[in-house]
Design an enzyme around this catalytic site. Structure first.
Site, PDB file in Angstrom:
ATOM      1  NE  ARG A   1      -2.941  -0.307   3.157  1.00 37.36           N
ATOM      2  CZ  ARG A   1      -3.953  -1.150   2.948  1.00 37.36           C
ATOM      3  NH1 ARG A   1      -4.916  -0.821   2.113  1.00 37.36           N
ATOM      4  NH2 ARG A   1      -3.990  -2.313   3.565  1.00 37.36           N
ATOM      5  CE1 TYR A   2       0.078   4.320   3.872  1.00 37.19           C
ATOM      6  CE2 TYR A   2       0.260   2.068   4.713  1.00 37.19           C
ATOM      7  CZ  TYR A   2      -0.403   3.289   4.678  1.00 37.19           C
ATOM      8  OH  TYR A   2      -1.531   3.479   5.430  1.00 37.19           O
TER       9      TYR A   2
ATOM     10  CE  LYS B   1      -2.393   0.970   9.927  1.00 36.82           C
ATOM     11  NZ  LYS B   1      -2.149   0.194   8.683  1.00 36.82           N
TER      12      LYS B   1
ATOM     13  CG  ASP C   1     -10.215  -1.062  10.526  1.00 34.74           C
ATOM     14  OD1 ASP C   1      -9.978   0.102  10.164  1.00 34.74           O
ATOM     15  OD2 ASP C   1      -9.338  -1.834  10.952  1.00 34.74           O
TER      16      ASP C   1
ATOM     17  CB  CYS D   1     -10.835  -9.845  13.438  1.00 31.84           C
ATOM     18  SG  CYS D   1      -9.517 -10.085  12.226  1.00 31.84           S
TER      19      CYS D   1
ATOM     20  CB  CYS E   1     -10.217 -10.180  17.924  1.00 29.78           C
ATOM     21  SG  CYS E   1      -8.588 -10.452  18.681  1.00 29.78           S
TER      22      CYS E   1
ATOM     23  NE  ARG F   1      -5.361  -8.149   6.776  1.00 28.01           N
ATOM     24  CZ  ARG F   1      -4.232  -7.673   7.304  1.00 28.01           C
ATOM     25  NH1 ARG F   1      -3.749  -8.206   8.409  1.00 28.01           N
ATOM     26  NH2 ARG F   1      -3.576  -6.694   6.722  1.00 28.01           N
TER      27      ARG F   1
ATOM     28  NE  ARG G   1       4.359   2.083   6.242  1.00 27.51           N
ATOM     29  CZ  ARG G   1       4.296   3.320   5.729  1.00 27.51           C
ATOM     30  NH1 ARG G   1       5.244   3.747   4.914  1.00 27.51           N
ATOM     31  NH2 ARG G   1       3.295   4.122   6.014  1.00 27.51           N
TER      32      ARG G   1
ATOM     33  CB  CYS H   1      -5.590 -15.905  14.838  1.00 24.08           C
ATOM     34  SG  CYS H   1      -5.393 -14.640  13.573  1.00 24.08           S
TER      35      CYS H   1
ATOM     36  CG  ASP I   1      -6.232   1.329   7.753  1.00 27.25           C
ATOM     37  OD1 ASP I   1      -5.969   1.867   6.654  1.00 27.25           O
ATOM     38  OD2 ASP I   1      -5.546   0.430   8.260  1.00 27.25           O
TER      39      ASP I   1
END
Length: 368
Positions: A109-110, A335, A291, A129, A126, A131, A113, A122, A328
């Protein structure tokens, strides 16, 4: 999504070599038997579990008070019928990972990085989450030709200075697999920073042995570990010991938290959380506004409410304890910091701005 794939089962077993692990609670029936949900709620929660993955590690289960309907640990990990409510503005890919994924497993995205998503599973899931539509125990690991293609992309992009290891949770992988990944990252000269994002040090601290902490080191690169925790109760003695092993192994430690209604959206809890990070050699980094993931509206507060909380941290907590409040932008635009401003326009000639102190008093700058 509730059936574990063969590869993820293997990865979890490898990651637990040499440690004694009780099994996570991975079904509504297991949660009922543990006393975390009532029989009357079973049908609705089975519908939740059919759509979104369920897993609660023993370390987190031990922190839950079944008698407290507002328990902040339970709220993070125990399914809620509110998850079946999807608002029109909620998105399956709320931060637009797909729009910035040149090859499977990589999000770029950037310019400087990129994310490398090694696994889509996982140890815990959560309930908030972002995702949640993409990760779960049926999610496979990035292996073979797909992993080769991801590394080929990273190697071919000389502007990539930092790689963020994410998922899923990359620390679900065994130490052996992490060392293999570290070796491949070490061979790419332009990558100088490797950052691991994980819940594991607090939700499954027994996994973080001294050997495991060393396996995260990438020869010739600076190594960072971003530790996700949302409530000060997550800093158990075992979690503190695991975090210490990471720090002692030479990793720079950062924090990741999500501002969650009913979990940490009050100044006392948020202050205690940030202090717990700093006391454990973890620098507060990002405090995420929730999000727009499907079925998560019961966790969200307004940006104005979030700014008011973050404003109260300033001046009342050490500068070491100040996270950056982050939004985000939906769709993949990236972000942005959304913390409160302490500057106000000044109408007086010769005064650049009205600045606000921690008590809410305004001062001319520079003074007339």
């Amino acid at each position: 999504m509730t059936t574990l794939s063969t590869s993820v089962k293997r990865l979890q077993a490898e990651g637990q070599e040499g440690t004694a692990h009780a099994a996570p609670l991975r079904s509504i029936e297991a949660l009922r038997q543990a006393g975390f949900i009532g029989a009357a709620d079973r049908d609705a929660l089975e519908a939740v579990a059919a759509r979104y993955a369920v897993s609660v590690t023993p370390a987190m289960a031990a922190l839950i008070d079944p008698a407290d309907p507002a328990d902040p640990i339970a709220r993070q990990f125990i399914p809620d019928a509110a998850e079946l409510t999807t608002l029109p503005q909620e998105l399956a890919d709320p931060i637009g990972d797909g729009a910035h994924s040149p090859v499977e497993g990589v999000v770029h995205r950037y310019p400087d990085r990129a994310l490398l998503k090694l696994v889509h599973a996982c140890p815990v899931y959560c309930r908030f989450c972002f995702r949640r539509e993409m990760v779960g125990p049926g999610g496979d690991a990035l292996t073979g030709d797909k992993l080769d293609a991801a590394f080929a992309y990273l190697a071919a992009q000389p502007q990539i200075w930092e790689v963020v290891m994410t998922g899923g949770d990359p620390l679900i992988l065994s130490a052996r697999r992490l060392r293999e990944v570290a070796k491949r990252l070490a061979a790419i000269p332009h990558i100088r920073i490797v950052r691991w994002h994980s819940r594991v040090p607090v939700i499954d601290p027994a996994r973080i042995t001294a050997e495991y902490a060393r396996a995260l080191k990438v020869p010739g690169k600076a190594s960072y570990v971003a530790i996700h925790a949302n409530h000060p109760r997550e800093f158990t003695p075992a979690a503190r010991a695991a975090i210490a092993r990471l720090a002692d192994a030479g990793h720079v430690l950062l924090s990741q938290s999500v501002l969650l209604k009913g979990v940490n959206a009050d100044v006392e809890t948020l202050s205690a959380l940030m202090r717990a990070f700093v006391e454990n050699r973890v620098k507060p980094y990002y405090l995420h506004h929730p999000d727009l993931a499907p079925g998560t509206s019961h966790f969200r507060l307004t940006l104005e409410e979030g700014q008011a909380l973050v404003r109260q941290l300033r001046g009342n907590l050490s500068g070491l304890c100040q996270p950056t409040y982050i939004l985000d932008i939906p769709g993949g635009a990236g972000k942005i910091p959304v913390g409160p401003s302490f500057l106000n326009a000044a109408a007086t000639p010769g005064v650049e701005a009205q600045v606000e102190d921690r008590h809410g008093r305004r001062h001319a700058y520079p003074p007339p």
